[in-house]
Scaffold this active site. Sequence first.
Site, PDB file in Angstrom:
ATOM      1  N   LYS A 100       6.647  -6.680   3.583  1.00  0.00           N
ATOM      2  CA  LYS A 100       6.280  -7.884   2.823  1.00  0.00           C
ATOM      3  C   LYS A 100       7.400  -8.356   1.882  1.00  0.00           C
ATOM      4  O   LYS A 100       7.543  -9.543   1.627  1.00  0.00           O
ATOM      5  CB  LYS A 100       5.002  -7.645   2.013  1.00  0.00           C
ATOM      6  CG  LYS A 100       3.763  -7.342   2.859  1.00  0.00           C
ATOM      7  CD  LYS A 100       3.160  -8.565   3.496  1.00  0.00           C
ATOM      8  CE  LYS A 100       1.926  -8.217   4.315  1.00  0.00           C
ATOM      9  NZ  LYS A 100       1.376  -9.346   5.067  1.00  0.00           N
ATOM     10  N   GLU A 122      -2.388 -14.253  -2.715  1.00  0.00           N
ATOM     11  CA  GLU A 122      -3.512 -13.371  -2.412  1.00  0.00           C
ATOM     12  C   GLU A 122      -2.948 -12.073  -1.860  1.00  0.00           C
ATOM     13  O   GLU A 122      -1.788 -12.022  -1.453  1.00  0.00           O
ATOM     14  CB  GLU A 122      -4.412 -14.009  -1.345  1.00  0.00           C
ATOM     15  CG  GLU A 122      -3.895 -13.896   0.096  1.00  0.00           C
ATOM     16  CD  GLU A 122      -2.614 -14.661   0.373  1.00  0.00           C
ATOM     17  OE1 GLU A 122      -2.304 -15.607  -0.382  1.00  0.00           O
ATOM     18  OE2 GLU A 122      -1.878 -14.294   1.324  1.00  0.00           O
ATOM     19  N   SER A 387       5.375  -1.165  10.062  1.00  0.00           N
ATOM     20  CA  SER A 387       5.454  -2.191   9.016  1.00  0.00           C
ATOM     21  C   SER A 387       5.345  -1.640   7.598  1.00  0.00           C
ATOM     22  O   SER A 387       5.821  -2.275   6.660  1.00  0.00           O
ATOM     23  CB  SER A 387       4.374  -3.241   9.249  1.00  0.00           C
ATOM     24  OG  SER A 387       3.102  -2.628   9.393  1.00  0.00           O
TER      25      SER A 387
END
Length: 414
Positions: A100, A122, A387
């Site tokens: 991210k 969010e 990830s």
Amino acid sequence: MKTYRDFDNYLKNFPDDKGYFGEYGGMILPPELVPAFEEITQAYLEICHNARFINELRRIRKEFQGRPTPVYHCERLSSLLGKCQIYLKREDLNHTGAHKLNHCMGEGLLAKFLGKKKLIAETGAGQHGVALATAAAYFGLECDIYMGEVDIKKQYPNVVRMKMLGANVIPATHGLKTLKEAVDAAFEGYLKEYDDAIYCIGSAVGPHPFPMMVRDFQSVIGIEAKEQFKDMTGILPDIVCAAVGGGSNSIGMFEAFLSEPVDIVGVEPLGIGNGIGEHAASMKFGKKGILHGFESMLLQDENGEPLPVYSIASGLDYPSVGPEHAYLSDCGRIKYETVSDEEAIQAFFLLSRYEGIIPAIESSHALAYAIKHAQNQNSGSILVNLSGRGDKDIDFVYEKYGTGEQFLEEFTNQ
Ligand SMILES: Cc1ncc(COP(=O)(O)O)c(C=O)c1O
């Protein structure tokens, strides 16, 4: 149906200037929000060609994030399964423990460029929230993170991390109190202060330009992985795969392989079954629809309202998916498969025990697909985008499944 040969000039043509990938995407917003998203689009289109921006982002990636992240060959796990070789792109080693941060640092830099004071977003699993809070601290910006009450309990270590980094964590208390509700609440928050803030959507979803912008920032994953894999093995992998929630880590991994002779597989969460509210597999069970300002595959009822979704992985339980995924699936270039909670948890324990890497439950979905594939092959290789790391999940997993002996036994007895 398109093949890899049709994708040479793909990035130049997709999305179009209205943010469409074929019939999916767009900027479908209340009129008062359109100028805010147009401002972001213009600013992004300007800075993505600006040498100062590109060099600054490169420096941040190297010195702050620790990129490039390595590609790793899972030798013990592969030999347990047979002859097919499993490789991981280690996004879990990216600073903050997941992919991210790749788009959050880009979005933070964009906010600075626009003179904004606050980042709003969010979060589901909390990884995007932690990454954005990190970017805010790095750039000296305020940060509001909206998170469903259910996820706040489930992903508590990440809530503490966000607070330590100086972010306000604001609970979303309506509906199922998970990711979709957090997006609803974040949009409402943004509507009140878009002059001073920028909304940093946590995935390759939302109105234009976010699916394009997040994809571009995440594409570093696939660009690095392709070169690293070729350096290690001299060839390309047979398959690349990644878990698909909103679709950011996967699209970032896949983009560099679209024009290569490689099979590409997106892995969606099948949760506990294929009934309504038991999964979050929007590509498999969804129909075209509109949610949160864009058009894509959507799990919806007969009135177009989003259906409840569920996955053991908080970062995957979203009823829609990035519009580029919907387009690439229609083209036949990417295949979408599903993995259940149980299969993901088994993969979680296998990677922990056989390779010394505790994966995020989200990433465990991609790994579970690779494990199933490897068991049925006598050769070849599969490159999985790992990830994120699983530290955020260990309390929850330990409470529910202990140390996983039952899963490991079941597996070795197969
Ligand atoms: C580690 C990890 N992987 C995958 C995802 C899914 O998101 P996306 O599909 O945008 O990559 C998340 C979302 O929170 C995550 O935390």
